[in-house]
Write an enzyme that holds these catalytic residues in place. Structure first.
Site, PDB file in Angstrom:
ATOM      1  N   LYS A 181       0.902  -1.646   0.401  1.00 21.88           N
ATOM      2  CA  LYS A 181       0.236   0.190   0.093  1.00 21.88           C
ATOM      3  C   LYS A 181       0.818   1.039   0.454  1.00 21.88           C
ATOM      4  CE  LYS A 181      -4.549  -0.253   2.350  1.00 21.88           C
ATOM      5  NZ  LYS A 181      -5.202  -0.232   3.325  1.00 21.88           N
TER       6      LYS A 181
HETATM    7  C1  E4P Z   1      -9.083  -0.188   4.204  1.00 20.82           C
HETATM    8  O1  E4P Z   1      -7.478  -0.713   3.121  1.00 20.82           O
HETATM    9  C2  E4P Z   1      -8.316   1.515   4.673  1.00 20.82           C
HETATM   10  O2  E4P Z   1      -6.978   1.414   4.998  1.00 20.82           O
HETATM   11  C3  E4P Z   1      -9.253   1.469   5.575  1.00 20.82           C
HETATM   12  O3  E4P Z   1     -10.663   0.310   4.782  1.00 20.82           O
HETATM   13  C4  E4P Z   1      -9.762   2.742   6.604  1.00 20.82           C
HETATM   14  O4  E4P Z   1     -11.149   2.421   6.987  1.00 20.82           O
HETATM   15  P1  E4P Z   1     -11.589   4.024   8.092  1.00 20.82           P
HETATM   16  O5  E4P Z   1     -11.512   5.020   7.011  1.00 20.82           O
HETATM   17  O6  E4P Z   1     -12.639   3.119   8.938  1.00 20.82           O
HETATM   18  O7  E4P Z   1      -9.869   3.631   9.164  1.00 20.82           O
END
Ligand code: E4P
Length: 215
Positions: free
Chosen positions: A83
């Site tokens: 990522k």
């Molecule tokens: C996933 O890849 C993301 O980091 C995650 O869904 C973020 O979610 P949040 O906005 O609830 O922290």
């Protein structure tokens, strides 16, 4: 549409994987911190349970370091997706890593323009955070529609991974729009299954069955 789990909790990952419908896992630095575990150890543990894509996020700000981190993560397991954040440095790292055959999930996407750049940089996945868009008083699902349409226009291979999910309805809507993947927190995963009418209906069927056995 593929369903990923949005968690770094190993017990939860094992539990939901046993239902047979978990296609991958996403983690982020906050989710890892919440578990209070060693990042590398946990990511490796997850890749042993889940055979599909497992996302691990870089924590540096400059491209060179992101590339170094990404190359290191990619050696941990075959199903690692690195990522990288949507920044100019993240775009440079995404191009370099993708060209080196390492799959990148571009994260922290909040606009269709950012999603266009991620696709042009060669990202395997793009992660629009729809819950956080909704929190700003905008429409997160509209963003998904725009990205899905844009990628179809140009036949981009980048898959749309709907992130920051807050309700089961959003999962169904993402599927209706034609998103490729939805990453779901465990609390929402439970709610995907549940419906009070299912529970009531089952209770009634079983009660009627017991009554008929007494005759
Ligand atoms: C996933 O890849 C993301 O980091 C995650 O869904 C973020 O979610 P949040 O906005 O609830 O922290």
């Amino acid at each position: 549409m593929k369903l990923f789990l949005d968690t770094a909790n190993l017990e939860d990952i094992k539990k939901y994987a046993s239902w047979g419908l978990v296609d991958g896992v996403t983690t982020n630095p906050s989710l890892i911190a919440k578990e209070g575990v060693n990042f590398e150890k946990r990511v490796k543990e997850i890749t042993k349970v889940i055979k599909g894509p497992v996302s691990a996020e870089v924590i540096s700000n400059d491209a060179k370091e992101m590339i170094r981190e990404g190359k290191k993560f990619a050696k941990w397991a075959k199903n690692i997706y690195v990522k990288c954040p949507m920044t100019p440095e993240g775009l440079i790292a995404t191009q370099k890593l993708s060209k080196a055959g390492i799959r990148v999930n571009m994260t922290l996407i909040f606009s269709a323009a950012q999603a266009l750049l991620a696709a042009k940089a060669g990202a395997a996945f793009v992660s629009p955070f729809i819950g956080r868009v909704d929190d700003m008083g905008q429409d997160g699902m509209e963003l998904i529609e725009e990205i899905v349409q844009m990628y179809a226009n140009y036949n981009f291979k980048t898959e749309v991974l709907v992130a920051s999910i807050r309700s089961p309805r959003q999962v169904a809507e993402a599927a209706m729009i034609g998103a490729d993947i939805c990453t779901v927190p465990t609390a929402i995963y439970d709610k995907l299954v549940k419906h009070p009418l299912t529970d009531n209906g089952l209770d009634k069927f079983l009660a009627d069955w017991k009554k008929s056995k007494k005759k």
